[in-house]
Design a protein around this motif. Structure first.
Motif, PDB file in Angstrom:
ATOM      1  N   TYR A  88       0.824  -1.209   0.000  1.00 33.08           N
ATOM      2  CA  TYR A  88       0.000   0.000   0.000  1.00 33.08           C
ATOM      3  C   TYR A  88       0.867   1.272   0.000  1.00 33.08           C
ATOM      4  N   ARG A  89       0.317   2.333  -0.567  1.00 33.12           N
ATOM      5  CA  ARG A  89       0.853   3.681  -0.373  1.00 33.12           C
ATOM      6  C   ARG A  89       0.199   4.214   0.894  1.00 33.12           C
ATOM      7  N   VAL A  90       0.982   4.715   1.854  1.00 31.85           N
ATOM      8  CA  VAL A  90       0.449   5.057   3.167  1.00 31.85           C
ATOM      9  C   VAL A  90       0.564   6.553   3.432  1.00 31.85           C
ATOM     10  N   CYS A  91      -0.573   7.188   3.700  1.00 32.19           N
ATOM     11  CA  CYS A  91      -0.596   8.578   4.159  1.00 32.19           C
ATOM     12  C   CYS A  91      -0.567   8.539   5.683  1.00 32.19           C
ATOM     13  N   PHE A  92       0.500   9.039   6.265  1.00 30.05           N
ATOM     14  CA  PHE A  92       0.718   8.883   7.702  1.00 30.05           C
ATOM     15  C   PHE A  92       0.469  10.205   8.426  1.00 30.05           C
ATOM     16  N   ALA A  93      -0.717  10.319   9.024  1.00 37.58           N
ATOM     17  CA  ALA A  93      -1.094  11.493   9.818  1.00 37.58           C
ATOM     18  C   ALA A  93      -0.728  12.777   9.068  1.00 37.58           C
ATOM     19  N   ASN A  94      -0.075  13.723   9.749  1.00 32.63           N
ATOM     20  CA  ASN A  94       0.327  14.969   9.092  1.00 32.63           C
ATOM     21  C   ASN A  94       1.822  14.963   8.759  1.00 32.63           C
ATOM     22  N   VAL A  95       2.380  13.753   8.660  1.00 39.08           N
ATOM     23  CA  VAL A  95       3.812  13.603   8.386  1.00 39.08           C
ATOM     24  C   VAL A  95       4.099  13.598   6.896  1.00 39.08           C
ATOM     25  N   GLY A  96       3.307  12.832   6.158  1.00 42.26           N
ATOM     26  CA  GLY A  96       3.536  12.722   4.719  1.00 42.26           C
ATOM     27  C   GLY A  96       3.130  11.365   4.194  1.00 42.26           C
ATOM     28  N   GLU A  97       3.654  11.024   3.050  1.00 42.85           N
ATOM     29  CA  GLU A  97       3.249   9.800   2.358  1.00 42.85           C
ATOM     30  C   GLU A  97       4.433   8.867   2.179  1.00 42.85           C
ATOM     31  N   PHE A  98       4.206   7.584   2.444  1.00 41.05           N
ATOM     32  CA  PHE A  98       5.223   6.552   2.270  1.00 41.05           C
ATOM     33  C   PHE A  98       4.772   5.610   1.157  1.00 41.05           C
ATOM     34  N   ALA A  99       5.701   5.211   0.306  1.00 38.74           N
ATOM     35  CA  ALA A  99       5.350   4.299  -0.790  1.00 38.74           C
ATOM     36  C   ALA A  99       6.555   3.458  -1.162  1.00 38.74           C
ATOM     37  N   LEU A 100       6.275   2.238  -1.610  1.00 40.53           N
ATOM     38  CA  LEU A 100       7.354   1.347  -2.050  1.00 40.53           C
ATOM     39  C   LEU A 100       7.862   1.785  -3.418  1.00 40.53           C
ATOM     40  N   GLY A 101       9.148   1.578  -3.633  1.00 37.67           N
ATOM     41  CA  GLY A 101       9.751   1.878  -4.928  1.00 37.67           C
ATOM     42  C   GLY A 101      10.857   0.894  -5.212  1.00 37.67           C
ATOM     43  N   SER A 102      11.253   0.797  -6.471  1.00 37.15           N
ATOM     44  CA  SER A 102      12.322  -0.115  -6.860  1.00 37.15           C
ATOM     45  C   SER A 102      13.672   0.538  -6.599  1.00 37.15           C
ATOM     46  N   ASP A 103      14.553  -0.193  -5.948  1.00 34.26           N
ATOM     47  CA  ASP A 103      15.899   0.311  -5.668  1.00 34.26           C
ATOM     48  C   ASP A 103      16.817  -0.057  -6.829  1.00 34.26           C
ATOM     49  N   GLY A 104      16.758   0.739  -7.894  1.00 41.07           N
ATOM     50  CA  GLY A 104      17.567   0.440  -9.079  1.00 41.07           C
ATOM     51  C   GLY A 104      16.686   0.113 -10.272  1.00 41.07           C
ATOM     52  N   VAL A 105      17.343  -0.180 -11.382  1.00 47.37           N
ATOM     53  CA  VAL A 105      16.642  -0.496 -12.619  1.00 47.37           C
ATOM     54  C   VAL A 105      16.576  -2.013 -12.794  1.00 47.37           C
ATOM     55  N   LEU A 106      15.374  -2.534 -13.008  1.00 45.73           N
ATOM     56  CA  LEU A 106      15.186  -3.972 -13.169  1.00 45.73           C
ATOM     57  C   LEU A 106      15.421  -4.363 -14.623  1.00 45.73           C
ATOM     58  N   THR A 107      16.394  -5.242 -14.850  1.00 43.18           N
ATOM     59  CA  THR A 107      16.719  -5.674 -16.216  1.00 43.18           C
ATOM     60  C   THR A 107      16.229  -7.088 -16.519  1.00 43.18           C
ATOM     61  N   ASP A 108      15.863  -7.835 -15.492  1.00 46.39           N
ATOM     62  CA  ASP A 108      15.398  -9.211 -15.677  1.00 46.39           C
ATOM     63  C   ASP A 108      13.974  -9.321 -15.150  1.00 46.39           C
ATOM     64  N   ARG A 109      13.012  -9.508 -16.058  1.00 48.83           N
ATOM     65  CA  ARG A 109      11.611  -9.546 -15.645  1.00 48.83           C
ATOM     66  C   ARG A 109      11.270 -10.749 -14.788  1.00 48.83           C
ATOM     67  N   SER A 110      12.119 -11.754 -14.826  1.00 48.91           N
ATOM     68  CA  SER A 110      11.837 -12.968 -14.050  1.00 48.91           C
ATOM     69  C   SER A 110      12.220 -12.806 -12.588  1.00 48.91           C
ATOM     70  N   LYS A 111      12.902 -11.709 -12.259  1.00 52.49           N
ATOM     71  CA  LYS A 111      13.356 -11.501 -10.887  1.00 52.49           C
ATOM     72  C   LYS A 111      12.555 -10.397 -10.217  1.00 52.49           C
ATOM     73  N   LYS A 112      12.396 -10.531  -8.910  1.00 51.54           N
ATOM     74  CA  LYS A 112      11.703  -9.501  -8.143  1.00 51.54           C
ATOM     75  C   LYS A 112      12.673  -8.374  -7.828  1.00 51.54           C
ATOM     76  N   PRO A 113      12.260  -7.133  -8.032  1.00 54.26           N
ATOM     77  CA  PRO A 113      13.180  -6.021  -7.763  1.00 54.26           C
ATOM     78  C   PRO A 113      13.449  -5.845  -6.272  1.00 54.26           C
ATOM     79  N   THR A 114      14.601  -5.298  -5.964  1.00 50.21           N
ATOM     80  CA  THR A 114      14.902  -4.922  -4.590  1.00 50.21           C
ATOM     81  C   THR A 114      14.102  -3.658  -4.273  1.00 50.21           C
TER      82      THR A 114
END
Length: 266
Positions: free
Chosen positions: A51-77
């Motif tokens: 989920y993308r999380v809106c946390f009180a009056n702090v802001g928004e947290f969301a998952l993202g890929s750490d780097g560029v994924l070159t192999d579709r068969s693998k799960k991104p970091t």
């Protein structure tokens, strides 16, 4: 050249008694601690489920890929991206942040090593290769530095920066970084400053690192004659956008402290 580094103190949010004073004396520090722990656990729970999380009056947290994924068969970091609430961003204007300026060492040429004769004596064989040693010497264009910063922003998951740099790459120059020979006048102890008369050394430069750059004296392939003349002296000029911190900055220019002499091939 100066770069800046923020000097910051750390606030420990585990200090529940400080939170208690900000809420009400009727609410115990233990209760405040339980609420904060519960909020943290719920944040982790929702992020774990994507989920993308809106946390009180702090802001928004969301998952993202750490780097560029070159192999579709693998799960991104994955990593967590944070976008601050507009009230927090508005308060940044008055934040008591100390800035410490750090002096980035200028590019310098320390030695010219003639690869043909394997000696560093300020003499280079015509049409020959040589190694330039020093610091901050990587010959990198505005385009290459912008592209490098663009890739870095993709790895960080910073879409806004990536979009901005993608646009910047369309106008960034790819010919503003080079090495050149400027004719030296022994009588006046000066070198040619008219760039139109400089003799550029063609890329690629290999190796091309901050401490070592390899290059070859230019020559005309059709006539098999050198563009630089044996018996004359030249100053080596290097222009680059490389500045050691990985960000695009204004171009740097470094000139050898002494002229080198071009000598005829044996």
């Amino acid at each position: 050249m100066l770069s800046e580094q923020l000097v910051r103190d750390t606030a420990d949010l585990v200090n529940y008694e400080a939170f208690q004073r900000g809420v009400s004396e009727k609410v115990s520090a233990e209760t405040v601690g339980q609420i904060l722990r519960c909020a943290g656990n719920r944040l982790n729970f929702y992020l774990r489920d994507g989920y993308r999380v809106c946390f009180a009056n702090v802001g928004e947290f969301a998952l993202g890929s750490d780097g560029v994924l070159t192999d579709r068969s693998k799960k991104p970091t994955l990593k967590v991206n944070y976008s601050a609430n507009k009230d927090i961003l508005a308060n940044l204007a008055t934040a008591p942040i100390n800035v410490k300026f750090l002096d980035t060492p200028p590019a310098t040429i320390a030695e010219l090593y003639d690869s043909t004769r394997q000696v560093a004596d300020l003499k280079i064989v015509e049409q020959g290769s040589f190694i330039v040693k020093g610091q901050g010497l990587s010959i990198v264009s505005e385009y290459a530095m912008t592209e490098k910063e663009y890739v870095t922003s993709l790895k960080r998951g910073d879409d806004r920066a990536a979009a901005r740099l993608s646009e910047a790459m369309k106008t960034a120059r790819n010919d503003d970084a080079f090495a050149a020979c400027a004719l030296y006048d022994e009588a006046t102890k000066t070198y040619e400053t008219d760039e139109g008369k400089w003799i550029k050394l063609k890329s690629p430069y290999y190796p091309n690192t901050p401490q070592t750059v390899g290059m070859t004296l230019p020559y005309d392939v059709k006539s098999a004659k050198s563009n630089v003349e044996a018996g004359k002296k030249y100053m080596l000029v290097i222009r680059t956008h490389f500045n050691g911190n990985g960000n695009v900055k204004s171009v740097q220019e470094v000139v050898s402290s002494e002229p080198f002499e071009v000598i005829a091939r044996a």
